[in-house]
Design a protein around this motif. Structure first.
Motif, PDB file in Angstrom:
ATOM      1  N   LEU A  11       0.495  10.643  15.535  1.00  0.00           N
ATOM      2  CA  LEU A  11       0.382  11.974  16.122  1.00  0.00           C
ATOM      3  C   LEU A  11      -1.087  12.243  16.404  1.00  0.00           C
ATOM      4  CD1 LEU A  11       1.738  14.796  16.757  1.00  0.00           C
ATOM      5  CD2 LEU A  11       1.052  15.451  14.440  1.00  0.00           C
ATOM      6  N   ILE A  12      -1.359  12.915  17.525  1.00  0.00           N
ATOM      7  CA  ILE A  12      -2.714  13.366  17.836  1.00  0.00           C
ATOM      8  C   ILE A  12      -2.761  14.881  17.697  1.00  0.00           C
ATOM      9  CG2 ILE A  12      -4.462  13.601  19.650  1.00  0.00           C
ATOM     10  CD1 ILE A  12      -3.500  10.923  20.765  1.00  0.00           C
ATOM     11  N   LEU A  13      -3.737  15.373  16.945  1.00  0.00           N
ATOM     12  CA  LEU A  13      -3.992  16.808  16.849  1.00  0.00           C
ATOM     13  C   LEU A  13      -5.263  17.128  17.629  1.00  0.00           C
ATOM     14  CD1 LEU A  13      -3.330  17.692  13.076  1.00  0.00           C
ATOM     15  CD2 LEU A  13      -1.810  18.006  15.043  1.00  0.00           C
ATOM     16  N   LEU A  14      -5.135  17.936  18.658  1.00  0.00           N
ATOM     17  CA  LEU A  14      -6.287  18.414  19.421  1.00  0.00           C
ATOM     18  C   LEU A  14      -6.639  19.794  18.864  1.00  0.00           C
ATOM     19  CD1 LEU A  14      -8.256  17.930  21.773  1.00  0.00           C
ATOM     20  CD2 LEU A  14      -6.588  19.025  23.283  1.00  0.00           C
ATOM     21  N   VAL A  15      -7.820  19.894  18.264  1.00  0.00           N
ATOM     22  CA  VAL A  15      -8.167  21.062  17.457  1.00  0.00           C
ATOM     23  C   VAL A  15      -9.254  21.884  18.138  1.00  0.00           C
ATOM     24  CG1 VAL A  15      -8.801  21.858  15.155  1.00  0.00           C
ATOM     25  CG2 VAL A  15      -7.678  19.622  15.443  1.00  0.00           C
ATOM     26  N   GLY A  16      -8.908  23.101  18.555  1.00  0.00           N
ATOM     27  CA  GLY A  16      -9.873  23.991  19.165  1.00  0.00           C
ATOM     28  C   GLY A  16     -10.488  24.938  18.154  1.00  0.00           C
ATOM     29  N   ARG A  17     -11.573  25.564  18.538  1.00  0.00           N
ATOM     30  CA  ARG A  17     -12.232  26.546  17.658  1.00  0.00           C
ATOM     31  C   ARG A  17     -11.315  27.730  17.399  1.00  0.00           C
ATOM     32  NH1 ARG A  17     -17.624  27.823  16.480  1.00  0.00           N
ATOM     33  NH2 ARG A  17     -17.890  29.976  15.784  1.00  0.00           N
ATOM     34  N   GLY A  18     -10.718  28.282  18.458  1.00  0.00           N
ATOM     35  CA  GLY A  18      -9.778  29.379  18.306  1.00  0.00           C
ATOM     36  C   GLY A  18     -10.338  30.706  18.792  1.00  0.00           C
ATOM     37  N   ILE A  23       0.933  14.780  21.421  1.00  0.00           N
ATOM     38  CA  ILE A  23      -0.221  15.618  21.106  1.00  0.00           C
ATOM     39  C   ILE A  23       0.255  17.012  20.723  1.00  0.00           C
ATOM     40  CG2 ILE A  23      -2.391  16.606  21.936  1.00  0.00           C
ATOM     41  CD1 ILE A  23      -2.537  14.394  23.985  1.00  0.00           C
ATOM     42  N   GLU A  24      -0.318  17.549  19.647  1.00  0.00           N
ATOM     43  CA  GLU A  24      -0.122  18.943  19.279  1.00  0.00           C
ATOM     44  C   GLU A  24      -1.481  19.634  19.289  1.00  0.00           C
ATOM     45  OE1 GLU A  24       2.621  20.530  18.827  1.00  0.00           O
ATOM     46  OE2 GLU A  24       4.094  18.911  18.611  1.00  0.00           O
ATOM     47  N   THR A  25      -1.497  20.894  19.683  1.00  0.00           N
ATOM     48  CA  THR A  25      -2.742  21.660  19.665  1.00  0.00           C
ATOM     49  C   THR A  25      -2.732  22.633  18.491  1.00  0.00           C
ATOM     50  OG1 THR A  25      -1.828  23.322  21.181  1.00  0.00           O
ATOM     51  CG2 THR A  25      -3.064  21.496  22.157  1.00  0.00           C
ATOM     52  N   CYS A  26      -3.901  22.895  17.950  1.00  0.00           N
ATOM     53  CA  CYS A  26      -4.036  23.850  16.852  1.00  0.00           C
ATOM     54  C   CYS A  26      -5.473  24.359  16.830  1.00  0.00           C
ATOM     55  CB  CYS A  26      -3.637  23.223  15.516  1.00  0.00           C
ATOM     56  SG  CYS A  26      -4.540  21.719  15.099  1.00  0.00           S
ATOM     57  N   PHE A  27      -5.759  25.295  15.904  1.00  0.00           N
ATOM     58  CA  PHE A  27      -7.029  26.011  15.967  1.00  0.00           C
ATOM     59  C   PHE A  27      -7.634  26.208  14.583  1.00  0.00           C
ATOM     60  CE2 PHE A  27      -4.412  27.048  19.553  1.00  0.00           C
ATOM     61  CZ  PHE A  27      -5.281  26.880  20.617  1.00  0.00           C
ATOM     62  N   ASP A  35      -5.173  27.188  27.812  1.00  0.00           N
ATOM     63  CA  ASP A  35      -6.072  26.174  28.369  1.00  0.00           C
ATOM     64  C   ASP A  35      -6.116  24.917  27.508  1.00  0.00           C
ATOM     65  OD1 ASP A  35      -6.568  27.940  30.378  1.00  0.00           O
ATOM     66  OD2 ASP A  35      -8.621  28.410  29.800  1.00  0.00           O
ATOM     67  N   LEU A  36      -6.079  25.076  26.188  1.00  0.00           N
ATOM     68  CA  LEU A  36      -6.100  23.881  25.344  1.00  0.00           C
ATOM     69  C   LEU A  36      -4.809  23.076  25.533  1.00  0.00           C
ATOM     70  CD1 LEU A  36      -8.018  22.493  23.342  1.00  0.00           C
ATOM     71  CD2 LEU A  36      -6.658  23.490  21.491  1.00  0.00           C
ATOM     72  N   LYS A  37      -3.692  23.755  25.722  1.00  0.00           N
ATOM     73  CA  LYS A  37      -2.436  23.047  26.009  1.00  0.00           C
ATOM     74  C   LYS A  37      -2.524  22.308  27.341  1.00  0.00           C
ATOM     75  CE  LYS A  37       0.991  25.598  23.324  1.00  0.00           C
ATOM     76  NZ  LYS A  37       1.453  24.382  22.617  1.00  0.00           N
ATOM     77  N   ALA A  38      -3.168  22.921  28.331  1.00  0.00           N
ATOM     78  CA  ALA A  38      -3.326  22.265  29.637  1.00  0.00           C
ATOM     79  C   ALA A  38      -4.203  21.024  29.513  1.00  0.00           C
ATOM     80  CB  ALA A  38      -3.937  23.244  30.641  1.00  0.00           C
ATOM     81  N   ILE A  39      -5.241  21.105  28.705  1.00  0.00           N
ATOM     82  CA  ILE A  39      -6.118  19.948  28.493  1.00  0.00           C
ATOM     83  C   ILE A  39      -5.348  18.831  27.795  1.00  0.00           C
ATOM     84  CG2 ILE A  39      -8.142  19.169  27.184  1.00  0.00           C
ATOM     85  CD1 ILE A  39      -9.281  22.070  27.789  1.00  0.00           C
ATOM     86  N   ALA A  40      -4.539  19.197  26.804  1.00  0.00           N
ATOM     87  CA  ALA A  40      -3.707  18.199  26.122  1.00  0.00           C
ATOM     88  C   ALA A  40      -2.713  17.561  27.097  1.00  0.00           C
ATOM     89  CB  ALA A  40      -2.957  18.853  24.963  1.00  0.00           C
ATOM     90  N   ALA A  41      -2.160  18.372  27.990  1.00  0.00           N
ATOM     91  CA  ALA A  41      -1.200  17.850  28.978  1.00  0.00           C
ATOM     92  C   ALA A  41      -1.870  16.847  29.914  1.00  0.00           C
ATOM     93  CB  ALA A  41      -0.593  18.998  29.780  1.00  0.00           C
TER      94      ALA A  41
END
Length: 248
Positions: free
Chosen positions: A128-135, A161-165, A144-150
């Protein structure tokens, strides 16, 4: 005379401030403006007012202000434009234009892929990949973070990929890390941050604790840092601001 004003967020630490300044200065080496200055929204000096003053003192007749921010939220939408409006009133003879943050840009997926492949040369069957934004409380940040992951998923053959903050938005990094403890052999954690700092230190602590508990392979990638891809995106944002003349 044209001036370029790069506006960084600012940091509570001297090291964070210097990393931001170094990033901006590296980018500016490749930008053909007669006047180029770096300033900070908060926490660091010089502030936006001093940055504008420096440009005016050097003879600027127009100032193109670009936020050095990864995603579009309240700082980019309200705080920086509000301060630039104050400066416009101080210097009514100066033409101001304002650009976008890095935001969603197709090129960024290649930088993320580079950070991932620097950290591991093989994905496991259950990865699994976690793409972690500041929030942020601004919903555009999640979108936007979901769009970048897409974009990343579309361009490369990779695990899901899952996004989280890290702050102010859900799901939180801690929550997603705990959930990833069920059923995944390998979790690749990609911090969507320009620079390492206090937030990255907190991530490392949480990762070390979970690794001890679960025995998973937990891989933390490097922060984005200065990179030709981000320089390319910055140049595109400067060009857009100049062509569209988005005034404050």
């Amino acid at each position: 005379m044209k001036a370029l004003l790069l506006i960084c967020h600012g940091s509570r630490t001297k090291a964070g401030t210097e990393k931001a300044r170094e990033f901006a200065e590296q980018c500016m080496r490749h930008i053909d403006y007669p006047i180029k200055e770096v300033c900070f929204l908060e926490l660091s000096k010089p502030d936006i007012a001093k940055g504008v003053e420096s440009c005016v003192r050097q003879g600027a007749t127009s100032i193109c202000a670009i936020p050095i921010l990864l995603l579009t939220a309240v700082h980019a939408k309200e705080d920086i434009p509000g301060e630039l409006q104050i400066q416009q009133e101080r210097f009514p003879h100066i033409e101001f234009s304002y650009g976008k943050p890095f935001g969603v840009h197709e090129s960024i997926s290649s930088l993320l892929w580079e950070r991932i492949t620097e950290s591991t040369d093989a994905f496991k069957e259950k990865s699994l990949i976690l793409l972690v934004g500041r929030g942020s409380s601004d919903p555009d940040v999640k979108r936007d973070l979901k769009a970048i992951a897409a974009h990343l998923e579309e361009n490369y053959k990779i695990p899901p990929i899952e996004t989280c903050f890290l702050t102010a938005a859900q799901p939180s990094f801690e929550e997603m890390l705990r959930l990833a403890g069920w059923g995944y052999e390998q979790v690749i954690i990609v911090p969507y941050l320009l620079f390492p700092g206090i937030l990255l230190g907190g991530m490392k602590k949480a990762i070390a604790e979970q690794a001890r508990e679960t025995g998973q392979e937990l891989i933390l990638c490097e922060a984005l840092g200065y990179h030709p891809v981000l320089q390319e995106v910055l140049l595109s944002r400067i060009d857009e601001a100049q062509r569209q003349r988005t005034v404050v």
